[in-house]
Design a protein around this motif. Sequence first.
Motif, PDB file in Angstrom:
ATOM      1  N   ALA A  49       0.821  -1.211   0.000  1.00 46.09           N
ATOM      2  CA  ALA A  49       0.000   0.000   0.000  1.00 46.09           C
ATOM      3  C   ALA A  49       0.856   1.262   0.000  1.00 46.09           C
ATOM      4  CB  ALA A  49      -0.916   0.012   1.220  1.00 46.09           C
ATOM      5  N   ALA A  50       2.079   1.166   0.536  1.00 48.66           N
ATOM      6  CA  ALA A  50       2.942   2.339   0.620  1.00 48.66           C
ATOM      7  C   ALA A  50       4.381   1.889   0.791  1.00 48.66           C
ATOM      8  CB  ALA A  50       2.526   3.226   1.800  1.00 48.66           C
ATOM      9  N   GLY A  51       5.292   2.789   0.497  1.00 49.99           N
ATOM     10  CA  GLY A  51       6.717   2.532   0.687  1.00 49.99           C
ATOM     11  C   GLY A  51       7.326   3.626   1.530  1.00 49.99           C
ATOM     12  N   VAL A  52       7.952   3.261   2.646  1.00 49.08           N
ATOM     13  CA  VAL A  52       8.564   4.223   3.558  1.00 49.08           C
ATOM     14  C   VAL A  52      10.049   4.319   3.252  1.00 49.08           C
ATOM     15  CG1 VAL A  52       9.014   4.819   5.969  1.00 49.08           C
ATOM     16  CG2 VAL A  52       6.873   3.687   5.346  1.00 49.08           C
ATOM     17  N   PHE A  53      10.491   5.500   2.836  1.00 47.17           N
ATOM     18  CA  PHE A  53      11.898   5.709   2.518  1.00 47.17           C
ATOM     19  C   PHE A  53      12.708   5.781   3.812  1.00 47.17           C
ATOM     20  CE2 PHE A  53      15.516   8.551   1.598  1.00 47.17           C
ATOM     21  CZ  PHE A  53      16.139   7.806   0.611  1.00 47.17           C
ATOM     22  N   TYR A  54      13.860   5.135   3.804  1.00 45.64           N
ATOM     23  CA  TYR A  54      14.714   5.133   4.989  1.00 45.64           C
ATOM     24  C   TYR A  54      16.182   5.081   4.580  1.00 45.64           C
ATOM     25  CZ  TYR A  54      15.445   0.120   4.162  1.00 45.64           C
ATOM     26  OH  TYR A  54      15.779  -1.080   3.600  1.00 45.64           O
ATOM     27  N   MET A  55      17.038   5.520   5.476  1.00 39.91           N
ATOM     28  CA  MET A  55      18.489   5.443   5.327  1.00 39.91           C
ATOM     29  C   MET A  55      19.034   4.893   6.638  1.00 39.91           C
ATOM     30  SD  MET A  55      18.406   9.198   3.771  1.00 39.91           S
ATOM     31  CE  MET A  55      16.890   9.314   4.736  1.00 39.91           C
ATOM     32  N   ALA A  56      19.714   3.753   6.591  1.00 40.15           N
ATOM     33  CA  ALA A  56      20.196   3.083   7.794  1.00 40.15           C
ATOM     34  C   ALA A  56      21.719   3.027   7.794  1.00 40.15           C
ATOM     35  CB  ALA A  56      19.621   1.672   7.878  1.00 40.15           C
TER      36      ALA A  56
END
Length: 476
Positions: free
Chosen positions: A51-58
């Motif tokens: 339903a959605a994509g959460v952008f992240y930087m780890a």
Amino acid sequence: MSEKPEPKAPESEKPKLVLEDPIHREGRIDGLSYQIETGRMPLYDDKQEVAAGVFYMAYTVPSETPRPLMFSFNGGPGSPSLWLHLGAVGPKRVQMQPDGQMPPPPFRLVDNPHTWLHHTDLVFIDPIGTGFSRARTEEEMAKYWGVKADIESVGEFIRLYITRHSRWNSPLYLVGESYGTTRAAGLAGHLVDRVITFNGIVLVSSILNFQTARFSKGNDAPYVLFLPTYTASAFYHKKLERRLQSNLKRTLAEVEKFAMGEYTLALAKGSRLTGKERAHIRSMVSKFTGLREDYVESRDLRINIHAFCKELLRTEKRTVGRLDSRFKGIDANAAGENMEHDPSMSALMPPYNSMFNQYVRTELGYETDLEYSMFGKIWGKWDWGSAGEGHPDTSEALRAAMSKNPYTKVYIASGYYDLATPYFATEYTVDHLGLDPTLRANITTGYYEAGHMMYIHEPSLEQLASEIGTFMRESV
């Protein structure tokens, strides 16, 4: 005759959100080698479709023993995570002038020797509709824009991340800034009921109870709680009488006593406040704000934030910043009642936006034609829930989380020149948590001679890193 409704699209024709595989890079700072993962985490609907994509930087440091893991986000609502990421917490930072003012372009990204990566692995989260985070459609995006829905979606991201990366045995932390502190407190309460607990929560420029900051009819609390920051701002611009200009902390202690005593009682009297008593209060507010007595009287002894920002330096044809009252702005109309722009935000947007877009595409290798959404139009569409017309408050969620997990420690960073989330309002909220006395020592507060984003001020950046190091050591 009424028109026939449009037929619904078959399930097979509904839009699909395709998410790319995460991208991996390596970095090094001060002898510390780390790995970077950049991508979008899927959130699923009740049919297990994306339903959605959460952008992240780890950012993670290889280790044989579980390292602490901290999730970071900013506020708005509607802001992505780049401010904490490239301002204080991550291994890179946008180079501003030493006092935080905007440097001349082109802008530069430099190593951040004060990165929190020395103490913990880091995951920066952009909530849906911010940064590169998207839902299938614009209509579905708005479903995530609300106090409850936002907490639930970010909470689900955290659950998925620690599951997919096998981090269930890591000490867990949250850091939020501004509305991100509202989110962090809500998440602490939400996730503790889903058996995810936190060792520590960092609140940068905190607002949990919006009663402390909404200048609405019948709510006198903000006039009282903003007053010490008005004083600090007038102190910085040398608008106070000589005695009050000698020592900031001593002056603030004096105005705090007045604010919680005589001033609170006077405002509570409303129109019954007359004569000598009113004249005395008017004189004191003028003395502590640097504003003229006749102006204070014209505002019925109540100075809201926008009036103060415009009035303090009016004779110089300048305004002061809301996020950081050290900054000065120039308006087209010096005689107006509202700022044309917030000079403290105007100084930050270009360098942070430019450097993030350059960094994510080159050093992190994440290439996309999507616009990195900074604030956008989310605020006006935000669902405040049952408190929409009143005062949203997540402080109770924080109290409940600390009660259920008495090992949770909280560190609060407050800037003296922050007119968005004043330090005295934060103190008031903490004092009214209803926290059991045995848990009160779990909360510590640091004070900074800067504004909302205190870390743009290099001495405050160094102070913040030092205090976070101590906090991390004492909370693991």
